[in-house]
Design a protein around this motif. Structure first.
Motif, PDB file in Angstrom:
ATOM      1  N   GLY A  27       0.899  -1.253   0.034  1.00  0.00           N
ATOM      2  CA  GLY A  27      -0.023   0.166   0.057  1.00  0.00           C
ATOM      3  C   GLY A  27       0.912   1.246  -0.025  1.00  0.00           C
ATOM      4  O   GLY A  27       0.195   2.367  -0.226  1.00  0.00           O
ATOM      5  N   LEU A  28       2.048   1.042   0.097  1.00  0.00           N
ATOM      6  CA  LEU A  28       3.008   2.398   0.471  1.00  0.00           C
ATOM      7  C   LEU A  28       3.184   3.087  -1.012  1.00  0.00           C
ATOM      8  O   LEU A  28       3.073   4.451  -1.020  1.00  0.00           O
ATOM      9  CB  LEU A  28       4.409   1.940   0.739  1.00  0.00           C
ATOM     10  N   GLU A  29       3.069   2.189  -1.810  1.00  0.00           N
ATOM     11  CA  GLU A  29       3.248   2.942  -3.360  1.00  0.00           C
ATOM     12  C   GLU A  29       1.994   3.577  -3.587  1.00  0.00           C
ATOM     13  O   GLU A  29       1.982   4.929  -4.253  1.00  0.00           O
ATOM     14  CB  GLU A  29       3.375   1.923  -4.562  1.00  0.00           C
ATOM     15  N   ALA A  30       0.607   3.203  -3.107  1.00  0.00           N
ATOM     16  CA  ALA A  30      -0.376   4.101  -3.526  1.00  0.00           C
ATOM     17  C   ALA A  30      -0.631   5.373  -2.517  1.00  0.00           C
ATOM     18  O   ALA A  30      -1.045   6.441  -2.899  1.00  0.00           O
ATOM     19  CB  ALA A  30      -1.544   3.264  -3.108  1.00  0.00           C
ATOM     20  N   ALA A  31      -0.002   5.284  -1.334  1.00  0.00           N
ATOM     21  CA  ALA A  31       0.299   6.473  -0.444  1.00  0.00           C
ATOM     22  C   ALA A  31       1.102   7.446  -1.235  1.00  0.00           C
ATOM     23  O   ALA A  31       0.853   8.618  -1.050  1.00  0.00           O
ATOM     24  CB  ALA A  31       0.790   5.897   0.743  1.00  0.00           C
ATOM     25  N   LEU A  32       2.145   7.179  -1.730  1.00  0.00           N
ATOM     26  CA  LEU A  32       3.077   8.028  -2.439  1.00  0.00           C
ATOM     27  C   LEU A  32       2.273   8.508  -3.796  1.00  0.00           C
ATOM     28  O   LEU A  32       2.435   9.784  -3.875  1.00  0.00           O
ATOM     29  CB  LEU A  32       4.188   7.117  -3.043  1.00  0.00           C
ATOM     30  N   GLU A  33       1.500   7.841  -4.472  1.00  0.00           N
ATOM     31  CA  GLU A  33       0.866   8.281  -5.646  1.00  0.00           C
ATOM     32  C   GLU A  33      -0.102   9.429  -5.118  1.00  0.00           C
ATOM     33  O   GLU A  33      -0.549  10.164  -5.785  1.00  0.00           O
ATOM     34  CB  GLU A  33      -0.101   7.094  -6.322  1.00  0.00           C
ATOM     35  N   THR A  38       5.739  12.064   1.014  1.00  0.00           N
ATOM     36  CA  THR A  38       6.406  12.925   0.134  1.00  0.00           C
ATOM     37  C   THR A  38       7.835  13.047   0.174  1.00  0.00           C
ATOM     38  O   THR A  38       8.530  13.544  -0.459  1.00  0.00           O
ATOM     39  CB  THR A  38       5.801  14.354  -0.109  1.00  0.00           C
ATOM     40  N   ASP A  39       8.486  12.801   1.797  1.00  0.00           N
ATOM     41  CA  ASP A  39       9.538  13.036   1.970  1.00  0.00           C
ATOM     42  C   ASP A  39      10.002  12.387   3.228  1.00  0.00           C
ATOM     43  O   ASP A  39       9.244  11.379   3.573  1.00  0.00           O
ATOM     44  CB  ASP A  39       9.899  14.642   2.540  1.00  0.00           C
ATOM     45  N   ALA A  40      11.298  12.576   3.702  1.00  0.00           N
ATOM     46  CA  ALA A  40      11.819  11.524   4.876  1.00  0.00           C
ATOM     47  C   ALA A  40      10.748  11.553   6.240  1.00  0.00           C
ATOM     48  O   ALA A  40      10.438  10.387   6.856  1.00  0.00           O
ATOM     49  CB  ALA A  40      13.215  11.771   5.230  1.00  0.00           C
ATOM     50  N   ASP A  45       6.632   8.823   9.514  1.00  0.00           N
ATOM     51  CA  ASP A  45       5.370   8.882  10.071  1.00  0.00           C
ATOM     52  C   ASP A  45       4.505   7.771   9.571  1.00  0.00           C
ATOM     53  O   ASP A  45       3.724   7.136  10.229  1.00  0.00           O
ATOM     54  CB  ASP A  45       4.615  10.160   9.721  1.00  0.00           C
ATOM     55  N   TRP A  46       4.410   7.486   8.198  1.00  0.00           N
ATOM     56  CA  TRP A  46       3.542   6.402   7.803  1.00  0.00           C
ATOM     57  C   TRP A  46       3.938   5.280   7.924  1.00  0.00           C
ATOM     58  O   TRP A  46       3.018   4.422   8.405  1.00  0.00           O
ATOM     59  CB  TRP A  46       3.713   6.648   5.975  1.00  0.00           C
ATOM     60  N   LEU A  51       3.295   0.432  11.196  1.00  0.00           N
ATOM     61  CA  LEU A  51       3.745  -0.568  12.140  1.00  0.00           C
ATOM     62  C   LEU A  51       2.780  -0.681  13.610  1.00  0.00           C
ATOM     63  O   LEU A  51       2.600  -1.981  13.786  1.00  0.00           O
ATOM     64  CB  LEU A  51       4.969  -0.102  12.580  1.00  0.00           C
ATOM     65  N   HIS A  52       2.328   0.397  14.046  1.00  0.00           N
ATOM     66  CA  HIS A  52       1.559   0.313  15.334  1.00  0.00           C
ATOM     67  C   HIS A  52       0.315   0.134  15.185  1.00  0.00           C
ATOM     68  O   HIS A  52      -0.332  -0.724  15.910  1.00  0.00           O
ATOM     69  CB  HIS A  52       1.946   1.530  16.232  1.00  0.00           C
ATOM     70  N   GLU A  53      -0.247   0.376  14.095  1.00  0.00           N
ATOM     71  CA  GLU A  53      -1.907   0.424  13.848  1.00  0.00           C
ATOM     72  C   GLU A  53      -2.281  -0.909  13.401  1.00  0.00           C
ATOM     73  O   GLU A  53      -3.434  -1.196  13.390  1.00  0.00           O
ATOM     74  CB  GLU A  53      -2.327   1.556  13.278  1.00  0.00           C
TER      75      GLU A  53
END
Length: 221
Positions: A27-33, A38-40, A45-46, A51-53
């Protein structure tokens, strides 16, 4: 921890293991899209929230329970936990990911003569196959859980390094910064009660479904 067990753990938690982990982003690539990462700082945070949720609330606790069930040769519990994990994959991509990687790891274990997690050809998730390897090779459970979590974390960071994009040094900073979060997640996963387990992550599920029709994808999830 004995040297042999440590070496086995390093081998089976390595990104060089030929089971295709590098081709998935969960799902991370979709979050990037969507511009959510957008940055470090937003990447950290993502990953921490995922990880925790999600991972520490479901994936890691089920893996921990699989380890315990295998240790006492509780085949019924092992099978039930495996079915629960597969049923929790609520999009096509996320289910295909764990089934493909579980199959690849199970096949590798059989070819290496370590174990045969799926002798009847049944679908097996990646955590279930990894738990089988841990049991067969006598790897301590706490270390195995940390290795599983670190393997997930490393793959998420590598996605960010390649796709945000971040530099290699920034990626290593992310790994160092998220180390304490990983330890907290492992402690939580070992102690979370059955009635507190949850894979409730509708935002991630929506991103995963969008990714299935996303144009120009680099990753399979």
């Amino acid at each position: 921890m004995k040297a042999a067990a440590l070496l086995h753990l390093l081998q089976f938690a390595s990104p060089a293991l030929p089971i295709g982990g590098y081709s998935y982003s969960q799902g991370l690539e979709a979050a990037l899209e969507q511009g959510l990462v957008t940055d470090a700082a937003s990447a950290q945070d993502w990953i921490a929230r995922h990880l925790h949720e999600v991972v520490a609330q479901w994936d890691a606790p089920l893996f921990w329970r699989m380890l315990q069930a295998r240790a006492v040769r509780d085949d019924a519990a092992t099978a039930y936990l495996g079915e629960c994990y597969l049923a929790s994959r609520d999009t096509f991509e996320l289910r295909a990911e764990t089934v493909q990687m579980g199959y690849s790891l199970a096949r590798l274990l059989a070819e290496l003569g370590v174990a045969d997690p799926a002798p009847d050809g049944a679908e097996i998730s990646l955590p279930a196959a990894f738990a089988c390897a841990v049991d067969a090779l006598g790897i301590p459970h706490e270390e195995a859980l940390l290795a599983m979590l670190f393997s997930w974390l490393e793959n998420q960071v590598l996605v960010c390094v390649k796709s945000v994009p971040l530099g290699q040094v920034a990626g290593q900073r992310l790994l160092l910064a998220l180390g304490p979060e990983l330890e907290r997640a492992a402690v939580h996963a070992r102690g979370v009660a059955d009635d507190a387990l949850s894979n409730w992550s509708p935002g991630l599920s929506m991103l995963s479904m969008r990714h299935e029709v996303q144009h120009g994808r680099l990753y399979r999830s």
